[in-house]
Design a protein around this motif. Structure first.
Motif, PDB file in Angstrom:
ATOM      1  N   LYS A  12       0.842  -1.201   0.000  1.00 43.20           N
ATOM      2  CA  LYS A  12       0.000   0.000   0.000  1.00 43.20           C
ATOM      3  C   LYS A  12       0.874   1.247   0.000  1.00 43.20           C
ATOM      4  O   LYS A  12       0.599   2.204  -0.723  1.00 43.20           O
ATOM      5  N   SER A  13       1.939   1.221   0.776  1.00 40.96           N
ATOM      6  CA  SER A  13       2.858   2.355   0.840  1.00 40.96           C
ATOM      7  C   SER A  13       3.466   2.649  -0.535  1.00 40.96           C
ATOM      8  O   SER A  13       3.563   3.801  -0.950  1.00 40.96           O
ATOM      9  N   ILE A  14       3.851   1.607  -1.248  1.00 43.49           N
ATOM     10  CA  ILE A  14       4.420   1.773  -2.593  1.00 43.49           C
ATOM     11  C   ILE A  14       3.348   2.299  -3.549  1.00 43.49           C
ATOM     12  O   ILE A  14       3.589   3.223  -4.328  1.00 43.49           O
ATOM     13  N   ALA A  15       2.142   1.722  -3.476  1.00 43.36           N
ATOM     14  CA  ALA A  15       1.055   2.129  -4.369  1.00 43.36           C
ATOM     15  C   ALA A  15       0.673   3.589  -4.157  1.00 43.36           C
ATOM     16  O   ALA A  15       0.348   4.295  -5.112  1.00 43.36           O
ATOM     17  N   PHE A  16       0.726   4.065  -2.902  1.00 44.39           N
ATOM     18  CA  PHE A  16       0.338   5.436  -2.585  1.00 44.39           C
ATOM     19  C   PHE A  16       1.490   6.428  -2.764  1.00 44.39           C
ATOM     20  O   PHE A  16       1.263   7.628  -2.783  1.00 44.39           O
ATOM     21  N   ASN A  17       2.711   5.939  -2.897  1.00 46.95           N
ATOM     22  CA  ASN A  17       3.880   6.798  -2.995  1.00 46.95           C
ATOM     23  C   ASN A  17       3.944   7.438  -4.384  1.00 46.95           C
ATOM     24  O   ASN A  17       4.033   6.746  -5.395  1.00 46.95           O
ATOM     25  N   ARG A  18       3.936   8.745  -4.427  1.00 47.39           N
ATOM     26  CA  ARG A  18       3.910   9.467  -5.709  1.00 47.39           C
ATOM     27  C   ARG A  18       5.197   9.299  -6.512  1.00 47.39           C
ATOM     28  O   ARG A  18       5.217   9.573  -7.709  1.00 47.39           O
ATOM     29  N   THR A  19       6.285   8.850  -5.876  1.00 50.63           N
ATOM     30  CA  THR A  19       7.538   8.659  -6.615  1.00 50.63           C
ATOM     31  C   THR A  19       7.818   7.188  -6.918  1.00 50.63           C
ATOM     32  O   THR A  19       8.828   6.882  -7.543  1.00 50.63           O
ATOM     33  N   GLN A  20       6.941   6.297  -6.488  1.00 52.37           N
ATOM     34  CA  GLN A  20       7.141   4.866  -6.770  1.00 52.37           C
ATOM     35  C   GLN A  20       5.988   4.333  -7.612  1.00 52.37           C
ATOM     36  O   GLN A  20       5.947   4.563  -8.806  1.00 52.37           O
ATOM     37  N   GLY A  21       5.055   3.628  -6.981  1.00 56.13           N
ATOM     38  CA  GLY A  21       3.940   3.050  -7.727  1.00 56.13           C
ATOM     39  C   GLY A  21       3.012   4.097  -8.310  1.00 56.13           C
ATOM     40  O   GLY A  21       2.571   3.997  -9.446  1.00 56.13           O
ATOM     41  N   ASN A  22       2.711   5.102  -7.501  1.00 50.63           N
ATOM     42  CA  ASN A  22       1.880   6.220  -7.939  1.00 50.63           C
ATOM     43  C   ASN A  22       0.541   5.765  -8.519  1.00 50.63           C
ATOM     44  O   ASN A  22       0.018   6.359  -9.461  1.00 50.63           O
ATOM     45  N   CYS A  23      -0.021   4.705  -7.972  1.00 54.16           N
ATOM     46  CA  CYS A  23      -1.291   4.173  -8.473  1.00 54.16           C
ATOM     47  C   CYS A  23      -2.418   5.196  -8.375  1.00 54.16           C
ATOM     48  O   CYS A  23      -3.327   5.203  -9.195  1.00 54.16           O
ATOM     49  N   LEU A  24      -2.336   6.078  -7.360  1.00 59.67           N
ATOM     50  CA  LEU A  24      -3.384   7.080  -7.161  1.00 59.67           C
ATOM     51  C   LEU A  24      -3.427   8.133  -8.273  1.00 59.67           C
ATOM     52  O   LEU A  24      -4.402   8.867  -8.387  1.00 59.67           O
ATOM     53  N   ALA A  25      -2.399   8.194  -9.078  1.00 59.83           N
ATOM     54  CA  ALA A  25      -2.428   9.143 -10.192  1.00 59.83           C
ATOM     55  C   ALA A  25      -3.549   8.787 -11.175  1.00 59.83           C
ATOM     56  O   ALA A  25      -4.107   9.675 -11.818  1.00 59.83           O
ATOM     57  N   CYS A  26      -3.892   7.504 -11.241  1.00 60.98           N
ATOM     58  CA  CYS A  26      -4.894   7.048 -12.212  1.00 60.98           C
ATOM     59  C   CYS A  26      -6.078   6.307 -11.593  1.00 60.98           C
ATOM     60  O   CYS A  26      -7.119   6.184 -12.226  1.00 60.98           O
ATOM     61  N   HIS A  27      -5.898   5.763 -10.400  1.00 65.11           N
ATOM     62  CA  HIS A  27      -6.906   4.871  -9.808  1.00 65.11           C
ATOM     63  C   HIS A  27      -7.411   5.365  -8.463  1.00 65.11           C
ATOM     64  O   HIS A  27      -6.663   5.966  -7.691  1.00 65.11           O
ATOM     65  N   VAL A  28      -8.650   5.036  -8.159  1.00 64.06           N
ATOM     66  CA  VAL A  28      -9.205   5.209  -6.829  1.00 64.06           C
ATOM     67  C   VAL A  28      -8.803   3.980  -6.017  1.00 64.06           C
ATOM     68  O   VAL A  28      -8.925   2.848  -6.495  1.00 64.06           O
ATOM     69  N   LEU A  29      -8.296   4.226  -4.817  1.00 62.09           N
ATOM     70  CA  LEU A  29      -7.951   3.163  -3.876  1.00 62.09           C
ATOM     71  C   LEU A  29      -8.508   3.537  -2.506  1.00 62.09           C
ATOM     72  O   LEU A  29      -8.543   4.731  -2.167  1.00 62.09           O
ATOM     73  N   PRO A  30      -8.930   2.560  -1.714  1.00 64.71           N
ATOM     74  CA  PRO A  30      -9.480   2.876  -0.393  1.00 64.71           C
ATOM     75  C   PRO A  30      -8.481   3.678   0.443  1.00 64.71           C
ATOM     76  O   PRO A  30      -7.319   3.310   0.566  1.00 64.71           O
ATOM     77  N   GLY A  31      -8.936   4.810   0.975  1.00 62.03           N
ATOM     78  CA  GLY A  31      -8.083   5.642   1.820  1.00 62.03           C
ATOM     79  C   GLY A  31      -7.172   6.578   1.065  1.00 62.03           C
ATOM     80  O   GLY A  31      -6.462   7.372   1.666  1.00 62.03           O
ATOM     81  N   GLY A  32      -7.183   6.507  -0.256  1.00 65.71           N
ATOM     82  CA  GLY A  32      -6.325   7.370  -1.059  1.00 65.71           C
ATOM     83  C   GLY A  32      -6.923   8.755  -1.226  1.00 65.71           C
ATOM     84  O   GLY A  32      -8.139   8.930  -1.195  1.00 65.71           O
ATOM     85  N   THR A  33      -6.055   9.726  -1.386  1.00 69.04           N
ATOM     86  CA  THR A  33      -6.512  11.094  -1.613  1.00 69.04           C
ATOM     87  C   THR A  33      -6.003  11.573  -2.964  1.00 69.04           C
ATOM     88  O   THR A  33      -4.996  11.082  -3.464  1.00 69.04           O
ATOM     89  N   MET A  34      -6.712  12.520  -3.528  1.00 67.86           N
ATOM     90  CA  MET A  34      -6.375  13.086  -4.833  1.00 67.86           C
ATOM     91  C   MET A  34      -6.206  11.988  -5.881  1.00 67.86           C
ATOM     92  O   MET A  34      -5.250  11.976  -6.647  1.00 67.86           O
TER      93      MET A  34
END
Length: 127
Positions: free
Chosen positions: A40-62
């Motif tokens: 989850k930390s990697i997925a939410f990290n804007r310099t690593q997985g950055n999954c939140l740039a394109c996807h909604v994830l539980p607890g994610g912002t922006m």
């Protein structure tokens, strides 16, 4: 190996065969809460997985809306195994040509271990 150890190993193999458990699955490392948190930390990290740039994830912002909402997407039904999900993260175009998703492994954005951790996290979602 002592005779008693051989007998014990044979008994385990026989029990596994009887129950029908996949011996490959027994050798695979188990997903732990620590692995899920690391993924989850990697997925939410804007310099690593950055999954939140394109996807909604539980607890994610922006979160972005370019990709599907991963909080409801049935990943287990789509990929069947975590290994197939890791393969997808490595190079999504192998499964879906012209997809607008970065090949995290092919482009060396994430290591194989990091992709496994992200897969552990995504696999834990209730989608």
């Amino acid at each position: 190996m002592k005779k008693s150890q051989c007998l014990a190993a044979a008994a385990i193999i026989a029990a596994v065969a009887f129950v029908g458990v996949d011996t490959v699955a027994l050798a695979a490392p188990m997903t732990t809460a620590q692995n899920i948190a690391a993924g989850k930390s990697i997925a939410f990290n804007r310099t690593q997985g950055n999954c939140l740039a394109c996807h909604v994830l539980p607890g994610g912002t922006m979160a972005g809306n370019v990709g599907p909402d991963l909080s409801v997407l049935p990943l287990k039904a789509i990929f069947k195994t975590k290994e197939k999900l890791v393969d997808f993260l490595y190079d999504p175009e192998k499964m879906i040509p012209h997809i607008n998703m970065p090949p995290f492994g092919k482009n060396k954005v994430l290591t194989h271990h990091q992709m496994e951790l992200v897969a552990d996290y995504l696999w834990s979602l209730k989608g």
